[in-house]
Design a protein around this motif. Structure first.
Motif: not given
Length: 251
Positions: A167-168, A180-181, A183-189, A221-222
């Motif tokens: 998001x930004x 970040x939502x 990163x590297x194809x995986x959920x950050x949380x 924005x996404x």
């Protein structure tokens, strides 16, 4: 043609095995090997008196072998053995080399195609069946966002892989400030973001809880960075991070 006769059989019957000749008495192609007598003549018409007969499917060579008695040294008629050998006029042939086809890629006419255009949509429900219209969308803080990204016209071998999503407060995906939502194809949380589908088809989906990125009530924005993976050639599963991709598009 080769005719094989057991030498002992001829000797026991009073014949001289080495005396044999064909219809042409000068043709004495005779040899002895391991107790056998071999009478040989070329498969040619006229060779040693050969006759040749043919039909549509076979050719037959005919001759006689004349063998003399081992006891008589004076004039006497030899024993005559008619021989014939038939050969088919049809056969199969297989090339020893095998052919591997390929298309010539160098030279000729070539060009650069347009970059693929993904479509990113925000859905109203977790079934991803109804989208919000383009433009501003009012969503309460803490609500789940249902986001889908798809690509058309690239064939079923290519699947969409979300590399990074964030998001930004900027409409441009190249903004330096990102929240970040994925990163590297995986959920950050995993408590905040769930990757529902990624690297399996021409669309990818995820859901995320919507909170104020920096505590400010500003437009959000996404953006997603995605790639197309050829699953006919590579393992596109997002469990593995060993990917090979053909193109990149930021949206």
């Amino acid at each position: 043609m080769q005719v094989r006769v057991q030498a002992s059989s001829l000797v026991d019957n009073g014949f001289d095995p080495m005396s044999g000749h064909f219809a042409d008495r000068n043709c004495t192609m005779v040899r002895q090997s391991n107790g056998w007598i071999w009478y040989e003549v070329d498969t040619q018409p006229g060779a040693c008196g050969n006759l040749m007969k043919t039909n549509r499917t076979h050719v037959t060579y005919v001759n006689n072998i004349f063998i003399y008695s081992a006891q008589n040294s004076s004039f006497s008629a030899p024993s005559r053995v008619p021989i014939s050998c038939t050969y088919p006029l049809e056969a199969d042939s297989t090339l020893d080399a095998y052919i591997s086809p390929f298309l010539v890629e160098e030279g000729g006419i070539s060009g650069l195609g347009s970059q693929f255009t993904p479509a990113m949509s925000l859905y109203r429900n977790p079934s991803f069946s109804e989208t919000y219209p383009p433009g501003p969308v009012n969503i309460p803080v803490g609500s789940p966002l249902y986001v889908g990204v798809s690509v058309q016209g690239r064939g079923p071998r290519f699947v969409v892989v979300l590399e990074d999503c964030f998001a930004s407060h900027s409409r441009s995906p190249h903004t330096p400030v990102k929240y970040p939502l994925i990163q590297n194809k995986c959920s950050v949380d995993p408590r905040q973001v769930q990757v529902i589908e990624n690297g399996r088809s021409t669309r990818a989906r995820f859901s995320a809880l919507f909170f104020l990125p920096n505590g400010q009530h500003r437009t959000v924005f996404l953006h997603c960075n995605l790639t197309l993976c050829d699953r006919g050639k590579y393992n596109c599963s997002t469990v593995s991070h060993n990917f090979h991709f053909i193109s990149t598009k930021k949206y």
